[in-house]
Write an enzyme that holds these catalytic residues in place. Structure first.
Site, short mmCIF file in Angstrom:
data_model
loop_
_atom_site.label_atom_id
_atom_site.label_comp_id
_atom_site.label_asym_id
_atom_site.label_seq_id
_atom_site.Cartn_x
_atom_site.Cartn_y
_atom_site.Cartn_z
N ASN A 55 -5.62 -5.15 -6.18
CA ASN A 55 -6.64 -4.56 -5.43
C ASN A 55 -6.77 -3.10 -5.38
O ASN A 55 -7.40 -2.00 -5.52
CB ASN A 55 -6.84 -4.87 -4.08
CG ASN A 55 -7.87 -4.13 -3.49
OD1 ASN A 55 -9.12 -4.14 -3.80
ND2 ASN A 55 -7.50 -3.02 -2.31
N ASP A 115 0.65 -1.12 -0.07
CA ASP A 115 0.15 -0.13 -0.05
C ASP A 115 0.93 1.20 0.05
O ASP A 115 2.13 1.12 0.34
CB ASP A 115 -0.96 0.02 1.19
CG ASP A 115 -2.07 1.01 0.88
OD1 ASP A 115 -3.20 0.35 0.80
OD2 ASP A 115 -1.93 1.96 1.33
N LYS A 122 -10.56 0.77 -15.95
CA LYS A 122 -11.06 -0.47 -15.70
C LYS A 122 -11.51 -1.39 -16.88
O LYS A 122 -11.57 -2.61 -16.86
CB LYS A 122 -12.22 -0.31 -14.51
CG LYS A 122 -12.05 0.26 -13.44
CD LYS A 122 -11.07 -0.63 -12.66
CE LYS A 122 -10.91 -0.16 -11.21
NZ LYS A 122 -9.89 -0.85 -10.48
N TYR A 152 -11.11 6.79 -14.95
CA TYR A 152 -11.56 5.50 -14.28
C TYR A 152 -12.19 4.46 -15.01
O TYR A 152 -11.80 3.28 -14.82
CB TYR A 152 -12.58 5.94 -12.98
CG TYR A 152 -12.69 4.60 -12.01
CD1 TYR A 152 -11.87 4.25 -11.07
CD2 TYR A 152 -13.75 3.84 -12.24
CE1 TYR A 152 -12.03 3.12 -10.06
CE2 TYR A 152 -14.16 2.58 -11.49
CZ TYR A 152 -13.14 2.28 -10.24
OH TYR A 152 -13.49 1.44 -9.56
N ASP A 164 4.40 2.30 -4.01
CA ASP A 164 3.67 2.84 -5.23
C ASP A 164 3.60 2.02 -6.37
O ASP A 164 4.78 1.98 -7.31
CB ASP A 164 4.16 4.22 -5.47
CG ASP A 164 3.07 4.99 -6.68
OD1 ASP A 164 2.08 4.31 -6.94
OD2 ASP A 164 3.49 6.28 -7.14
#
Length: 252
Positions: free
Chosen positions: A90, A37, A160, A156, A63
């Protein structure tokens, strides 16, 4: 219990939300977790919660949009556990529902960098290990925004869509090598991904125009259970697939 006994699992974006739930669920099944993370404090807290319950977890702040960070993350994973069996991509960020005409170069690069490039970098590193070992599984957390046009802003949505394409390509290309690559496409999930964002008014209004039939948001644990299924032998013949978990939102 022990469905993932001694399996080494790398989870990105593991400091909160879906990533945290997946890490904790996989640890309960005997997995050895590497948590990644941007926020060191968050993953340290998740790692403590796992080890306090008798599980195995380590963490590394990275990162994933930076290929150098990804290289160091995989080195740390191998130094810690000696192998890798499962990768869960994720980590992801939103785009403030910004439409294309208002989208800055900086925001486009930031969203694509994390949601698509980062997942590619980790997939590439994992595949090299999996090809050596003759087995491996990749689980990408996509979104229903990956095949619908009105669930987010332009960056976004594009990221995706591309992640789903990457998932299908990897699943097909490496199907004969003992490697599976699948994606989960959640709808609304009760996480902090929207915390602190400033929605672009026009894009937000256009997104809201299609939310009249949205069901109640899922809890992260629901997505973790689906990820567990994809991580085990129960899903042995599923490859290059996208499993939708949106409570029926896209069925309308």
């Amino acid at each position: 219990m022990n469905l993932l006994k001694n399996k080494v699992i790398l989870v990105t974006g593991a400091g909160s939300g879906i990533g945290k739930a997946i890490a904790q669920r996989f640890a309960l099944e005997g997995g050895k977790l590497m948590l990644a993370d941007l926020h060191q404090g968050n993953i340290e807290a998740v790692a403590r919660s796992i080890t306090n319950q008798g599980g195995s977890a380590s963490c590394f702040a990275a990162d994933i949009a930076n290929p150098g960070d990804v290289e160091q993350l995989f080195k740390h994973t191998l130094n810690t556990y000696g192998s890798l069996d499962i990768l869960v991509n994720n980590a992801g960020i939103m785009d403030n529902f910004t439409p294309a005409a208002e989208l800055s170069d900086e925001l486009w690069a930031k969203v694509i960098g994390t949601n698509l490039n980062g997942s590619f970098f980790t997939c590439r590193s994992a595949l090299k290990l999996f090809l050596q070992n003759g087995h491996g599984r990749i689980i990408n957390i996509a979104s229903i925004g990956g095949f619908c046009g009105g669930r987010a802003g332009a960056a976004y949505t594009a990221s995706k869509h591309a992640l789903i394409g990457l998932t299908r390509n990897i699943g097909y290309q490496y199907a004969g090598k003992g490697i599976q690559c699948n994606a989960i496409a959640p709808g609304g999930v009760a996480t902090n991904i929207l915390q602190g964002i400033q929605p672009e008014p026009f894009g937000y209004e256009r997104m809201n125009a299609g939310t009249g039939n949205i069901p109640e948001s899922a809890q992260p644990d629901a997505i973790a259970e689906l990820a567990l299924y994809l991580a085990t032998e129960a899903s042995g013949f599923i490859n290059g697939a996208v499993l939708v978990a949106d409570g029926g939102w896209t069925a309308y």
